[in-house]
Design a protein around this motif. Structure first.
Motif, PDB file in Angstrom:
ATOM      1  N   ASP A  91     -13.249  20.825 -76.881  1.00 52.48           N
ATOM      2  CA  ASP A  91     -12.782  19.603 -76.225  1.00 52.48           C
ATOM      3  C   ASP A  91     -13.593  18.409 -76.697  1.00 52.48           C
ATOM      4  N   ILE A  92     -12.895  17.342 -77.060  1.00 53.51           N
ATOM      5  CA  ILE A  92     -13.537  16.106 -77.524  1.00 53.51           C
ATOM      6  C   ILE A  92     -13.084  14.966 -76.635  1.00 53.51           C
ATOM      7  N   VAL A  93     -14.066  14.192 -76.157  1.00 55.92           N
ATOM      8  CA  VAL A  93     -13.776  12.995 -75.368  1.00 55.92           C
ATOM      9  C   VAL A  93     -14.443  11.822 -76.077  1.00 55.92           C
ATOM     10  N   ILE A  94     -13.671  10.762 -76.304  1.00 59.87           N
ATOM     11  CA  ILE A  94     -14.203   9.556 -76.929  1.00 59.87           C
ATOM     12  C   ILE A  94     -13.936   8.388 -75.988  1.00 59.87           C
ATOM     13  N   GLN A  95     -15.015   7.716 -75.613  1.00 59.23           N
ATOM     14  CA  GLN A  95     -14.952   6.567 -74.707  1.00 59.23           C
ATOM     15  C   GLN A  95     -15.302   5.317 -75.508  1.00 59.23           C
ATOM     16  N   VAL A  96     -14.461   4.292 -75.429  1.00 59.88           N
ATOM     17  CA  VAL A  96     -14.691   3.036 -76.132  1.00 59.88           C
ATOM     18  C   VAL A  96     -14.930   1.953 -75.092  1.00 59.88           C
ATOM     19  N   THR A  97     -16.099   1.293 -75.183  1.00 65.08           N
ATOM     20  CA  THR A  97     -16.465   0.249 -74.229  1.00 65.08           C
ATOM     21  C   THR A  97     -16.699  -1.057 -74.987  1.00 65.08           C
ATOM     22  N   PRO A  98     -15.893  -2.090 -74.717  1.00 67.27           N
ATOM     23  CA  PRO A  98     -16.108  -3.387 -75.368  1.00 67.27           C
ATOM     24  C   PRO A  98     -17.468  -3.978 -74.974  1.00 67.27           C
ATOM     25  N   GLN A  99     -18.108  -4.630 -75.931  1.00 61.10           N
ATOM     26  CA  GLN A  99     -19.394  -5.277 -75.696  1.00 61.10           C
ATOM     27  C   GLN A  99     -19.208  -6.790 -75.670  1.00 61.10           C
ATOM     28  N   ASP A 100     -20.187  -7.489 -75.116  1.00 59.90           N
ATOM     29  CA  ASP A 100     -20.104  -8.950 -74.990  1.00 59.90           C
ATOM     30  C   ASP A 100     -20.010  -9.661 -76.339  1.00 59.90           C
ATOM     31  N   ASP A 101     -20.564  -9.041 -77.389  1.00 62.08           N
ATOM     32  CA  ASP A 101     -20.574  -9.691 -78.696  1.00 62.08           C
ATOM     33  C   ASP A 101     -19.296  -9.436 -79.511  1.00 62.08           C
ATOM     34  N   GLY A 102     -18.307  -8.793 -78.890  1.00 56.27           N
ATOM     35  CA  GLY A 102     -17.056  -8.511 -79.577  1.00 56.27           C
ATOM     36  C   GLY A 102     -17.018  -7.147 -80.236  1.00 56.27           C
TER      37      GLY A 102
END
Length: 81
Positions: A37-48
């Motif tokens: 099982d693979i989980v990928i979480q993408v979180t935007p940062q303040d610098d773009g």
């Protein structure tokens, strides 16, 4: 997230669920057909930029012989290119 989904498709994973910032997939090992099982979480940062957190874990067994670590490294390299 579009690039993450494309990498998952290119690697032949089965998508279990997808959200605006999270992708859950299943990879099947070629030799014995074990499911990982693979989980990928993408979180935007303040610098773009985006922070990408990746977890890959085998469903069964005590050792994966480094398969999950290699998979995470490959994901990172594909996302960089």
């Amino acid at each position: 997230m579009d690039k993450v989904q494309q990498v998952a498709r290119d690697m032949g994973w089965q998508v279990a669920s997808t959200d605006i910032d999270r992708l859950e997939t299943t990879a099947t090992t070629p030799w014995f057909g074990f499911k990982d099982d693979i989980v990928i979480q993408v979180t935007p940062q303040d610098d773009g930029a985006s922070r990408i957190d990746i977890r890959s874990v085998s469903r069964i067994g005590k050792s994966d012989l480094g398969t999950n670590a290699r998979r995470v490294r490959e994901i990172i390299e594909r996302l960089k290119s």
